[in-house]
Design a protein around this motif. Structure first.
Motif, PDB file in Angstrom:
ATOM      1  N   GLY A  61      69.500  33.463  68.328  1.00 26.79           N
ATOM      2  CA  GLY A  61      70.737  34.175  68.028  1.00 26.79           C
ATOM      3  C   GLY A  61      71.864  33.802  68.971  1.00 26.79           C
ATOM      4  O   GLY A  61      73.017  33.692  68.567  1.00 26.79           O
ATOM      5  N   ILE A  90      72.367  30.960  70.401  1.00 27.40           N
ATOM      6  CA  ILE A  90      72.945  29.658  70.040  1.00 27.40           C
ATOM      7  C   ILE A  90      73.693  29.756  68.712  1.00 27.40           C
ATOM      8  O   ILE A  90      74.758  29.181  68.533  1.00 27.40           O
ATOM      9  CB  ILE A  90      71.834  28.593  69.950  1.00 27.40           C
ATOM     10  CG1 ILE A  90      71.132  28.454  71.291  1.00 27.40           C
ATOM     11  CG2 ILE A  90      72.400  27.259  69.545  1.00 27.40           C
ATOM     12  CD1 ILE A  90      69.975  27.504  71.262  1.00 27.40           C
ATOM     13  N   ARG A  91      73.155  30.525  67.780  1.00 26.07           N
ATOM     14  CA  ARG A  91      73.622  30.481  66.401  1.00 26.07           C
ATOM     15  C   ARG A  91      74.857  31.358  66.169  1.00 26.07           C
ATOM     16  O   ARG A  91      75.721  31.014  65.365  1.00 26.07           O
ATOM     17  CB  ARG A  91      72.472  30.968  65.522  1.00 26.07           C
ATOM     18  CG  ARG A  91      72.705  30.938  64.066  1.00 26.07           C
ATOM     19  CD  ARG A  91      72.281  29.621  63.478  1.00 26.07           C
ATOM     20  NE  ARG A  91      72.430  29.665  62.047  1.00 26.07           N
ATOM     21  CZ  ARG A  91      73.584  29.432  61.450  1.00 26.07           C
ATOM     22  NH1 ARG A  91      74.627  29.165  62.161  1.00 26.07           N
ATOM     23  NH2 ARG A  91      73.674  29.475  60.134  1.00 26.07           N
ATOM     24  N   ARG A  92      74.926  32.495  66.856  1.00 25.55           N
ATOM     25  CA  ARG A  92      75.995  33.454  66.568  1.00 25.55           C
ATOM     26  C   ARG A  92      77.357  32.912  66.952  1.00 25.55           C
ATOM     27  O   ARG A  92      77.485  32.186  67.938  1.00 25.55           O
ATOM     28  CB  ARG A  92      75.745  34.739  67.355  1.00 25.55           C
ATOM     29  CG  ARG A  92      74.703  35.621  66.744  1.00 25.55           C
ATOM     30  CD  ARG A  92      75.233  36.249  65.522  1.00 25.55           C
ATOM     31  NE  ARG A  92      74.302  37.261  65.029  1.00 25.55           N
ATOM     32  CZ  ARG A  92      74.459  37.846  63.866  1.00 25.55           C
ATOM     33  NH1 ARG A  92      75.481  37.541  63.120  1.00 25.55           N
ATOM     34  NH2 ARG A  92      73.593  38.749  63.466  1.00 25.55           N
ATOM     35  N   ARG A  93      78.368  33.314  66.201  1.00 24.05           N
ATOM     36  CA  ARG A  93      79.711  32.837  66.509  1.00 24.05           C
ATOM     37  C   ARG A  93      80.662  33.956  66.868  1.00 24.05           C
ATOM     38  O   ARG A  93      81.842  33.723  67.018  1.00 24.05           O
ATOM     39  CB  ARG A  93      80.250  32.042  65.328  1.00 24.05           C
ATOM     40  CG  ARG A  93      79.701  30.638  65.295  1.00 24.05           C
ATOM     41  CD  ARG A  93      79.856  30.063  63.942  1.00 24.05           C
ATOM     42  NE  ARG A  93      79.091  30.843  62.986  1.00 24.05           N
ATOM     43  CZ  ARG A  93      79.241  30.747  61.689  1.00 24.05           C
ATOM     44  NH1 ARG A  93      80.131  29.938  61.204  1.00 24.05           N
ATOM     45  NH2 ARG A  93      78.514  31.463  60.877  1.00 24.05           N
ATOM     46  N   THR A  94      80.156  35.190  66.959  1.00 24.63           N
ATOM     47  CA  THR A  94      81.009  36.248  67.491  1.00 24.63           C
ATOM     48  C   THR A  94      80.378  36.769  68.770  1.00 24.63           C
ATOM     49  O   THR A  94      79.172  36.685  68.964  1.00 24.63           O
ATOM     50  CB  THR A  94      81.135  37.409  66.504  1.00 24.63           C
ATOM     51  OG1 THR A  94      79.859  38.010  66.366  1.00 24.63           O
ATOM     52  CG2 THR A  94      81.601  36.929  65.162  1.00 24.63           C
ATOM     53  N   ILE A 145      80.005  39.808  69.889  1.00 23.58           N
ATOM     54  CA  ILE A 145      79.104  40.959  69.803  1.00 23.58           C
ATOM     55  C   ILE A 145      77.727  40.523  69.311  1.00 23.58           C
ATOM     56  O   ILE A 145      76.703  41.034  69.774  1.00 23.58           O
ATOM     57  CB  ILE A 145      79.731  42.046  68.911  1.00 23.58           C
ATOM     58  CG1 ILE A 145      80.959  42.603  69.618  1.00 23.58           C
ATOM     59  CG2 ILE A 145      78.767  43.161  68.643  1.00 23.58           C
ATOM     60  CD1 ILE A 145      81.552  43.793  68.984  1.00 23.58           C
ATOM     61  N   GLY A 146      77.689  39.541  68.420  1.00 25.60           N
ATOM     62  CA  GLY A 146      76.400  39.003  68.003  1.00 25.60           C
ATOM     63  C   GLY A 146      75.646  38.378  69.157  1.00 25.60           C
ATOM     64  O   GLY A 146      74.429  38.555  69.304  1.00 25.60           O
ATOM     65  N   LEU A 193      76.009  39.230  72.256  1.00 25.36           N
ATOM     66  CA  LEU A 193      75.596  40.339  73.124  1.00 25.36           C
ATOM     67  C   LEU A 193      74.302  40.973  72.609  1.00 25.36           C
ATOM     68  O   LEU A 193      73.388  41.277  73.395  1.00 25.36           O
ATOM     69  CB  LEU A 193      76.713  41.374  73.167  1.00 25.36           C
ATOM     70  CG  LEU A 193      76.448  42.683  73.869  1.00 25.36           C
ATOM     71  CD1 LEU A 193      76.249  42.424  75.330  1.00 25.36           C
ATOM     72  CD2 LEU A 193      77.593  43.622  73.666  1.00 25.36           C
ATOM     73  N   SER A 237      91.007  38.153  67.840  1.00 24.96           N
ATOM     74  CA  SER A 237      89.801  37.587  67.260  1.00 24.96           C
ATOM     75  C   SER A 237      88.729  37.570  68.336  1.00 24.96           C
ATOM     76  O   SER A 237      89.039  37.447  69.527  1.00 24.96           O
ATOM     77  CB  SER A 237      90.054  36.169  66.765  1.00 24.96           C
ATOM     78  OG  SER A 237      88.817  35.508  66.607  1.00 24.96           O
ATOM     79  N   ILE A 238      87.456  37.730  67.929  1.00 30.04           N
ATOM     80  CA  ILE A 238      86.395  37.537  68.911  1.00 30.04           C
ATOM     81  C   ILE A 238      85.432  36.457  68.450  1.00 30.04           C
ATOM     82  O   ILE A 238      84.284  36.427  68.842  1.00 30.04           O
ATOM     83  CB  ILE A 238      85.636  38.842  69.209  1.00 30.04           C
ATOM     84  CG1 ILE A 238      85.008  39.384  67.957  1.00 30.04           C
ATOM     85  CG2 ILE A 238      86.517  39.855  69.851  1.00 30.04           C
ATOM     86  CD1 ILE A 238      83.959  40.407  68.243  1.00 30.04           C
ATOM     87  N   HIS A 239      85.885  35.574  67.579  1.00 34.84           N
ATOM     88  CA  HIS A 239      85.044  34.438  67.201  1.00 34.84           C
ATOM     89  C   HIS A 239      85.144  33.380  68.284  1.00 34.84           C
ATOM     90  O   HIS A 239      86.233  33.038  68.709  1.00 34.84           O
ATOM     91  CB  HIS A 239      85.489  33.872  65.855  1.00 34.84           C
ATOM     92  CG  HIS A 239      85.417  34.898  64.771  1.00 34.84           C
ATOM     93  ND1 HIS A 239      86.236  34.890  63.683  1.00 34.84           N
ATOM     94  CD2 HIS A 239      84.620  35.976  64.634  1.00 34.84           C
ATOM     95  CE1 HIS A 239      85.953  35.925  62.914  1.00 34.84           C
ATOM     96  NE2 HIS A 239      84.975  36.587  63.483  1.00 34.84           N
ATOM     97  N   LYS A 254      84.884  30.335  68.418  1.00 41.74           N
ATOM     98  CA  LYS A 254      85.550  29.046  68.201  1.00 41.74           C
ATOM     99  C   LYS A 254      87.059  29.145  68.351  1.00 41.74           C
ATOM    100  O   LYS A 254      87.722  28.178  68.680  1.00 41.74           O
ATOM    101  CB  LYS A 254      85.221  28.536  66.797  1.00 41.74           C
ATOM    102  CG  LYS A 254      84.207  27.421  66.802  1.00 41.74           C
ATOM    103  CD  LYS A 254      84.064  26.872  65.416  1.00 41.74           C
ATOM    104  CE  LYS A 254      82.923  25.885  65.380  1.00 41.74           C
ATOM    105  NZ  LYS A 254      82.605  25.503  64.017  1.00 41.74           N
TER     106      LYS A 254
END
Lengths: 177, 108
Positions: free
Chosen positions: B27, B29-33, B35-36, B38, B97-99, B101
């Motif tokens: 998760g 590595i994969r998550r882009r936000t 909170i994810g 966290l 934004s919290i993404h 990228k």
């Protein structure tokens, strides 16, 4: 006194249910695209972990897990979700870097799992005799205030600094000017 | 193998902790936000706590030690969540934004 009929199978069934809860919660927590669902998955996983702590002879930690993780951490994350827009963005290029990146992540995590599983299944784990203390709440309290009094105080210091830092960070930019 | 001894096998708990750690790293590595990420970090903390409790239950001579250590881990996780969420809120206020990228000011 006769034991409850089929109690051994009942215990195994409850154990399997708790393991299934933990695994399902963890999978929901990382795979769902809506962030609020993954917070719910984290709460489910914490409930399963509390059951596992209960099976590991520590009802106190089971209670603390529910109290801290489900009651405090998940609720705080939900506040964070409500204060910002958080859903995972749709992947733009289906076959491009996203897939590649997911493959790398899966490879890394499968490698970690395989290595740790090999160690835990075939490692030479020592077997100890009878425990010295009973591990009750009273024993935990006494050792927190005697043997581990310095880490205990340091944890309270860390929590206080974290609270102050969180207030300072989240307050920045909210001035009237 | 008698099924009723299943909750007394340390290997099951070790495998579950390894699974939680692997899922958390996936998760992370994969998550882009943020909170994810966290939440994935919380899963890794949970894996560490479960591992400590397993060793404490089956191999440690003093069962109070592991419980104290897991309590410390929970305290550190709570402090980490508080700090991270305030950072996330501050970042969201600045960037909308919290993404992970989109949080770059330089192109490239």
């Amino acid at each position: 006194m006769r034991p409850f009929p089929l109690s051994a199978y009942l215990i195994v069934a409850i154990f399997g249910f708790i393991i299934a809860t933990t695994v399902t919660g963890a999978l929901i927590a990382i795979l769902s695209r809506r962030i609020i669902r993954s917070v719910a998955g984290l709460a489910l996983c914490s409930l399963g972990l509390a059951g596992l702590y209960y099976f590991l002879n520590s009802p106190f930690l089971a209670l603390m897990e529910i109290l801290i993780y489900v009651g405090a951490v998940c609720v705080t994350i939900i506040f964070g979700v409500m204060l910002s827009e958080t859903d995972e963005p749709e992947p733009q290029d289906k076959l491009g870097r996203e897939r590649w990146w997911a493959a790398v992540a899966a490879l890394v995590s499968v490698a970690i799992f395989w290595g740790l599983a090999h160690t835990s299944l075939y490692g030479a784990w020592p077997v100890t005799g009878a425990p010295e203390t009973d591990g009750s709440v009273q024993t935990i309290g006494v050792s927190l205030l005697t043997t581990y009094s310095l880490p205990f105080e340091l944890i309270s210091l860390v929590l206080m600094v974290a609270i102050l830092g969180a207030l300072t960070l989240a307050r920045g930019g909210r001035d009237k000017s | 193998m008698n099924l009723s001894h299943l909750p007394d096998q340390p290997a099951i708990y070790f495998l579950l902790a390894a699974f939680l750690l692997a899922v958390g790293v996936f998760g992370l590595i994969r998550r882009r936000t943020f909170i994810g990420m966290l939440i994935s970090g919380e899963l890794i903390f949970a894996a560490a706590g479960l591992n400590f409790m397993t060793v404490n239950r089956f191999m440690a001579p003093d069962p109070a030690v592991g419980q104290v250590v897991v309590l410390f881990i929970m305290g550190l996780a709570a402090a980490e969540v508080a700090i991270t969420l305030s950072i996330i809120i501050a970042v969201y206020r600045n960037y909308r934004s919290i993404h992970s990228k989109e949080l770059s000011e330089l192109k490239g």
